[in-house]
Write a protein that holds these residues in place. Structure first.
Motif, short mmCIF file in Angstrom:
data_model
loop_
_atom_site.label_atom_id
_atom_site.label_comp_id
_atom_site.label_asym_id
_atom_site.label_seq_id
_atom_site.Cartn_x
_atom_site.Cartn_y
_atom_site.Cartn_z
N ALA A 91 0.81 -1.26 0.09
CA ALA A 91 0.02 -0.04 -0.21
C ALA A 91 0.71 1.34 0.01
N VAL A 92 2.02 1.20 0.76
CA VAL A 92 3.00 2.46 0.97
C VAL A 92 3.57 2.53 -0.76
N GLU A 93 3.97 1.50 -1.05
CA GLU A 93 4.53 1.76 -2.53
C GLU A 93 3.63 1.84 -3.36
N GLU A 94 2.57 1.62 -3.58
CA GLU A 94 1.47 2.03 -4.24
C GLU A 94 1.02 3.57 -4.23
N PHE A 95 1.02 3.87 -2.99
CA PHE A 95 0.52 5.50 -2.73
C PHE A 95 2.08 6.16 -3.32
N GLY A 155 12.27 12.32 -9.17
CA GLY A 155 13.69 11.71 -9.55
C GLY A 155 14.16 10.71 -8.50
N VAL A 156 14.00 11.37 -7.09
CA VAL A 156 14.53 10.54 -6.07
C VAL A 156 13.80 9.16 -5.81
N ARG A 157 12.55 9.15 -6.12
CA ARG A 157 11.85 7.85 -6.25
C ARG A 157 12.50 6.99 -7.39
N GLY A 188 9.62 12.07 1.75
CA GLY A 188 8.88 10.50 1.52
C GLY A 188 9.61 9.70 0.87
N PHE A 189 10.15 10.19 -0.26
CA PHE A 189 10.46 9.11 -1.21
C PHE A 189 12.00 8.59 -0.80
N SER A 190 12.92 9.52 -0.24
CA SER A 190 13.95 9.13 0.42
C SER A 190 13.85 8.07 1.59
N ALA A 191 12.64 8.30 2.47
CA ALA A 191 12.46 7.49 3.66
C ALA A 191 11.80 6.14 2.84
N GLU A 192 11.42 6.09 1.78
CA GLU A 192 10.74 4.80 1.20
C GLU A 192 12.09 4.21 0.51
N GLN A 193 13.01 5.04 0.22
CA GLN A 193 14.33 4.05 -0.40
C GLN A 193 15.08 3.73 0.84
N LEU A 194 15.27 4.58 1.84
CA LEU A 194 15.93 4.06 3.18
C LEU A 194 15.19 2.81 3.66
N PHE A 195 13.97 2.73 3.71
CA PHE A 195 13.37 1.58 4.39
C PHE A 195 13.44 0.42 3.56
N ALA A 196 13.37 0.70 2.30
CA ALA A 196 13.47 -0.57 1.36
C ALA A 196 14.91 -1.19 1.49
N ASP A 197 15.75 -0.20 1.29
CA ASP A 197 17.28 -0.73 1.65
C ASP A 197 17.55 -1.34 2.99
N LEU A 198 17.01 -0.75 3.91
CA LEU A 198 17.16 -1.58 5.40
C LEU A 198 16.68 -3.12 5.04
N VAL A 230 13.27 -0.32 -4.69
CA VAL A 230 11.98 0.40 -4.98
C VAL A 230 11.89 0.29 -6.33
N VAL A 231 10.95 -0.40 -7.11
CA VAL A 231 11.12 -0.32 -8.27
C VAL A 231 10.17 0.79 -9.16
N PRO A 232 11.18 1.52 -9.91
CA PRO A 232 10.73 2.61 -10.68
C PRO A 232 9.37 2.36 -11.49
#
Length: 165
Positions: free
Chosen positions: A4-8, A67-69, A145-155, A160-162
């Motif tokens: 849901a977070v990725e979709e949003f 571009g960050v996401r 928001g996009f950096s947090a998504e990338q950070l949590f995905a990396d953790l 994160v699939v573009p």
């Protein structure tokens, strides 16, 4: 990270790219009008240059956030990619954290700059000068928001699939 977070996040990124694309098209139209008026009618509209500049500021900042996401922003990955997997992961995490902190600074200082210049008017447009600084703050919030998504995905050792992939 939940789907849901990725979709949003993907929908916000897509919306950001649409807004930036429309801004680019509008700016191009304004420049066409200006060039036609200047060279064909010998009477260039006074508002065209400032309108094009304002549109460019908006679409560049919004596109930069997307571009960050989406991973199409400029980044120097040569050093990180040359490292072994362990240090490479830490460099990626540090990079995401630094971009997130930069996004916070953009959001806060962009809002302060917009507020400080809100009473000033762009004479040729009759609009607040603060409108030129609002996208800095909006972009900063999106970058956070996009950096947090990338950070949590990396953790979680995920990626994160573009949307353009």
């Amino acid at each position: 990270m939940t789907n849901a977070v990725e979709e949003f996040s993907g929908k916000i990124s897509l919306l950001s790219k649409w807004v930036a694309s429309i801004g680019l098209l509008l700016m191009t139209a304004v420049i066409v009008v200006q060039v036609f008026s200047r060279y064909v009618l010998n009477d260039s509209p006074v508002w065209a240059e400032q309108a094009a500049l304002l549109l460019m500021i908006w679409y560049v900042f919004i596109a930069a956030a997307a571009g960050v996401r989406e991973g199409f922003h400029i980044r120097i990955a040569v050093i990180a990619e040359s490292l072994p997997e362990g240090p490479r992961r830490w460099v990626r995490l540090l990079t995401h954290l630094l971009v997130l902190l930069f996004g916070i600074a953009m959001a806060v200082f962009g809002a302060q700059l917009a507020a400080a210049t809100w009473e000033h008017v762009i004479p040729t447009l009759g609009l607040s000068r603060g409108l030129a600084y609002v996208p800095i703050s909006i972009s900063g919030v999106l970058i956070v928001g996009f950096s947090a998504e990338q950070l949590f995905a990396d953790l979680r050792s995920k990626e994160v699939v573009p949307l353009w992939n």
